[in-house]
Motif scaffolding. Structure first.
Motif, short mmCIF file in Angstrom:
data_model
loop_
_atom_site.label_atom_id
_atom_site.label_comp_id
_atom_site.label_asym_id
_atom_site.label_seq_id
_atom_site.Cartn_x
_atom_site.Cartn_y
_atom_site.Cartn_z
N LEU A 1 0.80 -1.22 0.00
CA LEU A 1 0.00 0.00 0.00
C LEU A 1 0.83 1.27 0.00
CD1 LEU A 1 -2.88 -1.06 2.41
CD2 LEU A 1 -2.90 -0.96 -0.09
N SER A 2 2.14 1.16 0.23
CA SER A 2 2.98 2.35 0.30
C SER A 2 3.58 2.74 -1.05
CB SER A 2 4.11 2.14 1.31
OG SER A 2 5.02 1.17 0.82
N SER A 3 3.32 1.95 -2.09
CA SER A 3 3.87 2.30 -3.40
C SER A 3 2.76 2.32 -4.44
CB SER A 3 4.94 1.30 -3.82
OG SER A 3 4.37 0.10 -4.27
N PRO A 4 2.89 3.17 -5.45
CA PRO A 4 1.88 3.17 -6.52
C PRO A 4 1.77 1.81 -7.20
CG PRO A 4 3.26 5.13 -6.66
CD PRO A 4 3.88 4.24 -5.63
N ALA A 5 2.88 1.13 -7.41
CA ALA A 5 2.84 -0.19 -8.06
C ALA A 5 2.06 -1.19 -7.20
CB ALA A 5 4.26 -0.71 -8.30
N GLY A 6 2.32 -1.21 -5.91
CA GLY A 6 1.62 -2.13 -5.03
C GLY A 6 0.14 -1.81 -4.92
N TRP A 7 -0.17 -0.52 -4.84
CA TRP A 7 -1.56 -0.09 -4.74
C TRP A 7 -2.34 -0.53 -5.98
CZ3 TRP A 7 -4.78 1.14 -1.15
CH2 TRP A 7 -5.90 1.90 -1.40
N LEU A 8 -1.74 -0.34 -7.16
CA LEU A 8 -2.40 -0.75 -8.40
C LEU A 8 -2.48 -2.28 -8.49
CD1 LEU A 8 -3.57 0.27 -11.15
CD2 LEU A 8 -1.31 -0.26 -12.08
N ALA A 9 -1.36 -2.96 -8.21
CA ALA A 9 -1.31 -4.42 -8.33
C ALA A 9 -2.34 -5.10 -7.44
CB ALA A 9 0.09 -4.93 -8.01
N CYS A 10 -2.61 -4.54 -6.26
CA CYS A 10 -3.61 -5.15 -5.39
C CYS A 10 -5.00 -4.58 -5.65
CB CYS A 10 -3.22 -5.05 -3.92
SG CYS A 10 -3.34 -3.42 -3.19
N GLY A 11 -5.19 -3.99 -6.82
CA GLY A 11 -6.52 -3.54 -7.22
C GLY A 11 -7.10 -2.48 -6.31
N PHE A 12 -6.27 -1.49 -5.94
CA PHE A 12 -6.69 -0.40 -5.06
C PHE A 12 -7.19 -0.93 -3.72
CE2 PHE A 12 -7.63 0.75 -9.51
CZ PHE A 12 -6.59 1.64 -9.71
N GLY A 13 -6.64 -2.05 -3.29
CA GLY A 13 -6.98 -2.64 -2.00
C GLY A 13 -7.96 -3.80 -2.08
N SER A 14 -8.59 -4.00 -3.24
CA SER A 14 -9.59 -5.07 -3.34
C SER A 14 -8.97 -6.46 -3.22
CB SER A 14 -10.37 -4.96 -4.66
OG SER A 14 -9.52 -5.10 -5.78
N GLY A 15 -7.68 -6.60 -3.49
CA GLY A 15 -7.01 -7.89 -3.36
C GLY A 15 -6.55 -8.20 -1.94
N TRP B 1 4.25 -4.05 -15.26
CA TRP B 1 5.23 -3.36 -14.41
C TRP B 1 4.82 -3.44 -12.94
CZ3 TRP B 1 3.73 1.11 -11.71
CH2 TRP B 1 4.75 1.67 -10.92
N ALA B 2 3.58 -3.06 -12.63
CA ALA B 2 3.13 -3.00 -11.23
C ALA B 2 3.16 -4.37 -10.57
CB ALA B 2 1.72 -2.41 -11.16
N CYS B 3 2.71 -5.40 -11.26
CA CYS B 3 2.69 -6.75 -10.68
C CYS B 3 4.10 -7.30 -10.53
CB CYS B 3 1.81 -7.68 -11.51
SG CYS B 3 0.04 -7.27 -11.35
N ASP B 4 5.01 -6.92 -11.43
CA ASP B 4 6.40 -7.33 -11.29
C ASP B 4 7.02 -6.70 -10.04
OD1 ASP B 4 8.65 -8.81 -12.53
OD2 ASP B 4 9.56 -6.82 -12.56
N VAL B 5 6.81 -5.40 -9.87
CA VAL B 5 7.33 -4.70 -8.69
C VAL B 5 6.71 -5.29 -7.41
CG1 VAL B 5 7.36 -2.48 -7.46
CG2 VAL B 5 7.87 -2.56 -9.92
N ALA B 6 5.40 -5.48 -7.41
CA ALA B 6 4.71 -5.99 -6.22
C ALA B 6 5.14 -7.43 -5.91
CB ALA B 6 3.20 -5.91 -6.41
N SER B 7 5.33 -8.25 -6.94
CA SER B 7 5.78 -9.63 -6.71
C SER B 7 7.15 -9.64 -6.06
CB SER B 7 5.84 -10.40 -8.03
OG SER B 7 4.56 -10.65 -8.53
N VAL C 1 7.08 -13.23 -3.76
CA VAL C 1 6.22 -14.31 -4.25
C VAL C 1 5.88 -13.99 -5.69
CG1 VAL C 1 4.02 -15.51 -3.94
CG2 VAL C 1 5.24 -14.64 -1.95
N ASP C 2 5.98 -14.98 -6.57
CA ASP C 2 5.78 -14.74 -8.00
C ASP C 2 4.40 -14.21 -8.35
OD1 ASP C 2 7.19 -16.76 -10.68
OD2 ASP C 2 7.45 -14.67 -10.15
N ASP C 3 3.35 -14.84 -7.86
CA ASP C 3 1.99 -14.41 -8.21
C ASP C 3 1.11 -14.58 -6.97
OD1 ASP C 3 -0.43 -13.77 -9.36
OD2 ASP C 3 -0.40 -15.35 -10.86
N HIS C 4 1.30 -13.68 -6.01
CA HIS C 4 0.51 -13.76 -4.78
C HIS C 4 -0.95 -13.49 -5.09
CE1 HIS C 4 -0.93 -12.95 -0.71
NE2 HIS C 4 0.09 -13.69 -0.33
N ARG C 5 -1.84 -14.16 -4.39
CA ARG C 5 -3.28 -14.03 -4.65
C ARG C 5 -3.81 -12.63 -4.38
NH1 ARG C 5 -5.70 -17.69 0.26
NH2 ARG C 5 -4.60 -16.59 1.91
#
Length: 165
Positions: free
Chosen positions: A16-30, A72-78, A83-87
């Motif tokens: 949640l502290s990075s734009p990539a993580g925020w986007l990758a987790c679907g604005f928190g929905s994940g 890009w965002a999912c690569d940074v967040a992974s 973890v390669d593809d966290h749920r």
């Protein structure tokens, strides 16, 4: 690491502290404790309701740009999670769901429900080549591609259903 592992508080904060993580987790929905993919797919319908008023060209442009940014965002967040593809990474559900809903742009409301259900079916079932891609592609591209194919499969089936009815 086990990709089914629940996020620690530190991992959640890191996402949640990075734009990539925020986007990758679907604005928190994940970040829900269960059914992250389903919640990500449901959350994707909110912006799609706005996109629905745009042209097919606009929708395709948003999907292509969203895919590229998602890789890009999912690569940074992974890498952040180790973890390669966290749920919890559900931006791929957003893009896959938007693809699945392309035939519903000018269709009745029930087509949105059908598109949602079809996408979830293909995303969970993972028929070939989805399962193969899921196992063999890594990084942000690996996170994104299997849901794009699931979205394409769902869109084709939805298009056929709409043509028949």
């Amino acid at each position: 690491m086990n990709e089914r592992k629940t996020l620690t508080d530190a991992q959640r904060r890191a996402l949640l502290s990075s734009p990539a993580g925020w986007l990758a987790c679907g604005f928190g929905s994940g970040l829900t404790p269960v059914a992250q993919g389903t919640f990500g797919s449901l959350a994707s319908i909110l912006p799609w309701l706005w996109l629905r008023h745009g042209s097919l060209s606009l929708n395709l442009l948003v999907i292509v740009i969203g895919f590229a940014i998602g890789v890009w965002a999912c690569d940074v967040a992974s890498r952040t999670l180790g973890v390669d593809d966290h749920r919890s990474l559900v931006w791929d559900e957003f893009i896959g769901q938007w693809i699945a809903l392309l035939p519903a742009l000018l269709a009745p409301w029930w087509a949105v429900v059908a598109g949602f259900a079809l996408f979830r079916l293909f995303d969970v079932w993972k028929p070939w080549p989805i399962r193969w891609l899921d196992k063999h592609l890594k990084g942000g591209l690996g996170v994104m591609v299997d849901d794009v194919i699931a979205g394409i499969f769902a869109a084709i089936v939805l298009w056929v259903i709409l043509r028949l009815f």
